[in-house]
Design a protein around this motif. Structure first.
Motif, short mmCIF file in Angstrom:
data_model
loop_
_atom_site.label_atom_id
_atom_site.label_comp_id
_atom_site.label_asym_id
_atom_site.label_seq_id
_atom_site.Cartn_x
_atom_site.Cartn_y
_atom_site.Cartn_z
N VAL A 145 -41.76 -33.55 -16.19
CA VAL A 145 -41.33 -34.30 -15.00
C VAL A 145 -40.91 -35.69 -15.47
N THR A 146 -39.68 -36.07 -15.13
CA THR A 146 -39.22 -37.44 -15.38
C THR A 146 -38.59 -37.95 -14.09
N ALA A 147 -38.19 -39.20 -14.12
CA ALA A 147 -37.56 -39.90 -12.98
C ALA A 147 -38.58 -40.15 -11.86
N ALA A 148 -39.48 -39.20 -11.61
CA ALA A 148 -40.49 -39.35 -10.56
C ALA A 148 -41.74 -40.06 -11.08
N THR A 149 -41.82 -40.22 -12.38
CA THR A 149 -43.02 -40.79 -13.00
C THR A 149 -42.58 -41.91 -13.96
N PRO A 150 -43.43 -42.91 -14.18
CA PRO A 150 -43.03 -44.01 -15.07
C PRO A 150 -42.76 -43.55 -16.50
N ARG A 151 -43.44 -42.51 -16.92
CA ARG A 151 -43.22 -41.96 -18.27
C ARG A 151 -43.21 -40.44 -18.15
N PRO A 152 -42.67 -39.73 -19.15
CA PRO A 152 -42.60 -38.27 -19.00
C PRO A 152 -43.99 -37.66 -18.80
N LEU A 153 -44.06 -36.77 -17.83
CA LEU A 153 -45.28 -36.00 -17.59
C LEU A 153 -45.03 -34.62 -18.17
N VAL A 154 -45.82 -34.23 -19.15
CA VAL A 154 -45.60 -32.95 -19.84
C VAL A 154 -46.79 -32.05 -19.57
N PHE A 155 -46.50 -30.86 -19.05
CA PHE A 155 -47.53 -29.86 -18.80
C PHE A 155 -47.21 -28.67 -19.70
N ARG A 156 -48.18 -28.25 -20.48
CA ARG A 156 -47.93 -27.24 -21.50
C ARG A 156 -48.96 -26.13 -21.37
N SER A 157 -48.51 -24.88 -21.55
CA SER A 157 -49.43 -23.75 -21.43
C SER A 157 -48.96 -22.63 -22.36
N THR A 158 -49.90 -21.87 -22.89
CA THR A 158 -49.51 -20.77 -23.78
C THR A 158 -49.01 -19.56 -22.99
N THR A 159 -49.29 -19.56 -21.68
CA THR A 159 -48.76 -18.50 -20.81
C THR A 159 -48.13 -19.19 -19.60
N VAL A 160 -47.36 -18.42 -18.82
CA VAL A 160 -46.87 -18.99 -17.56
C VAL A 160 -48.09 -19.26 -16.68
N PRO A 161 -48.29 -20.51 -16.24
CA PRO A 161 -49.50 -20.81 -15.47
C PRO A 161 -49.47 -20.11 -14.11
N SER A 162 -50.63 -19.91 -13.55
CA SER A 162 -50.68 -19.42 -12.18
C SER A 162 -50.27 -20.56 -11.25
N ALA A 163 -49.93 -20.20 -10.00
CA ALA A 163 -49.57 -21.25 -9.04
C ALA A 163 -50.73 -22.22 -8.85
N ALA A 164 -51.95 -21.69 -8.87
CA ALA A 164 -53.13 -22.56 -8.67
C ALA A 164 -53.29 -23.51 -9.86
N GLU A 165 -53.07 -23.00 -11.07
CA GLU A 165 -53.19 -23.88 -12.25
C GLU A 165 -52.14 -24.99 -12.21
N LEU A 166 -50.95 -24.62 -11.79
CA LEU A 166 -49.89 -25.63 -11.72
C LEU A 166 -50.21 -26.66 -10.65
N ASP A 167 -50.68 -26.20 -9.51
CA ASP A 167 -51.07 -27.12 -8.43
C ASP A 167 -52.12 -28.11 -8.94
N ALA A 168 -53.09 -27.59 -9.67
CA ALA A 168 -54.18 -28.45 -10.16
C ALA A 168 -53.62 -29.49 -11.13
N ALA A 169 -52.70 -29.06 -11.99
CA ALA A 169 -52.13 -30.00 -12.97
C ALA A 169 -51.33 -31.09 -12.27
N MET A 170 -50.56 -30.71 -11.28
CA MET A 170 -49.74 -31.72 -10.58
C MET A 170 -50.63 -32.64 -9.75
N ALA A 171 -51.66 -32.06 -9.14
CA ALA A 171 -52.55 -32.88 -8.30
C ALA A 171 -53.34 -33.87 -9.15
N ALA A 172 -53.60 -33.49 -10.41
CA ALA A 172 -54.38 -34.38 -11.28
C ALA A 172 -53.59 -35.61 -11.69
#
Ligand SMILES: Cc1cc2nc3c(=O)[nH]c(=O)nc-3n(C[C@H](O)[C@H](O)[C@H](O)COP(=O)(O)OP(=O)(O)OC[C@H]3O[C@@H](n4cnc5c(N)ncnc54)[C@H](O)[C@@H]3O)c2cc1C
Length: 271
Positions: A207-234
């Protein structure tokens, strides 16, 4: 605009002429440098006279010179299996700049300005690029682009350090990528830019432009919707400027992140 405090412009042809004196700054395409006042700037050192090749290819790495213009990068003929290559044009178009600016603006200059809407930063982070930084002592150090950009107009660059190049692993170029962008007006600066890359080895979301610095979320598998929600909410550091409020940026970025996750999941990436 005229930079009336500038007294010298140096045009080095070798690294040993590059050492920056107090008050000097590197000049690349000049599209940002000449766009606003630069307090304290007394000298420019033109990096483009060093003659760095725009790109160098090896089996494992595509090396992009910091002085490679966005236009030159767009002209590069990709290898047949570089499925990620459309992301280059998508990110170039994410800049609030026409082809005229692409002809002067460099990839390194875009990263070095450190604006949240630095779409070359988004591109390089999504492709796991590593920045090669030349140190004043004549050495070099390497660090991920995602760690080089520390915040708005803030980079992990010491006095006299210059970005020489970006090393992109060709494995990343063979992955599938996704892209979402929104701006508040049709030709406005990006309010949120969300990019992703996936293959059998994993899933990366930036994620860029929306955050002061790049926000990088990395996973060895495609995350579940719940995992992604948790990462974004954090994440609680959303950028606030006339191009979008923090709440709006969080909402659209989260929506885009889910769309890209869904794309990766339906393509069977990294499951
Ligand atoms: C119409 C217009 C629209 C624009 N839209 C956007 C946009 O949407 N998003 C965005 O991010 N920018 C935007 N810009 C700003 C700018 O054009 C880009 O960021 C561009 O990529 C900067 O590259 P440059 O080569 O011109 O850098 P320059 O202006 O030459 O340099 C920028 C800064 O980086 C430093 N620098 C340059 N190269 C290096 C290096 N190799 N190592 C260390 N420091 C270095 C310079 O000293 C300077 O402080 C826009 C500009 C214009 C004119």
């Amino acid at each position: 605009m005229d930079l009336v405090t500038v007294r010298t412009v140096r045009t080095p042809s070798h690294r040993d002429e590059l050492a920056l004196e107090p008050g000097e700054r590197p000049l690349a395409g000049g599209t940002w440098l000449f766009s606003e006042e630069q307090p304290g700037l007394t000298g420019l050192v033109d990096l483009t006279t060093l003659g760095w090749p725009d790109v160098e290819r090896s089996p494992c790495t595509l090396t992009i010179a910091a002085t490679c213009t966005i236009a030159a990068l767009l002209r590069l003929a990709p290898d047949d299996d570089w499925r990620a290559w459309p992301l280059v044009e998508q990110c170039a178009n994410a800049l609030l700049a026409s082809f005229k600016v692409w002809n002067a603006a460099t990839v390194g200059g875009n990263v070095a300005v450190g604006l949240p809407a630095g779409a070359m930063t988004a591109l390089l982070c999504t492709l796991d690029a590593v920045a090669v930084v030349w140190t004043p002592s004549g050495g070099s150090r390497r660090l991920p682009v995602a760690e080089l950009v520390r915040g708005v107009r803030t980079l992990d660059l010491g006095p006299g350090e210059v970005i020489r190049a970006f090393e992109v692993p060709t494995a990343a170029l063979r992955a599938t990528t996704g892209y979402r962008r929104v701006a508040l007006s049709p030709h406005g600066r990006s309010g949120a830019l969300v990019t992703a890359r996936w293959d059998a080895s994993g899933f990366v979301l930036v994620v860029t432009a929306a955050t002061p610095r790049p926000l990088v979320f990395r996973s060895t598998t495609v995350p579940s919707a719940a995992e992604l929600d948790a990462a974004m909410a954090a994440h609680d550091d959303w950028y606030d400027d006339p191009h979008g409020s923090p709440d709006w940026r969080r909402a659209v970025s989260t929506r885009f992140a889910h769309e890209l996750r869904d794309d990766a999941a339906s393509a069977g990436g990294a499951s």
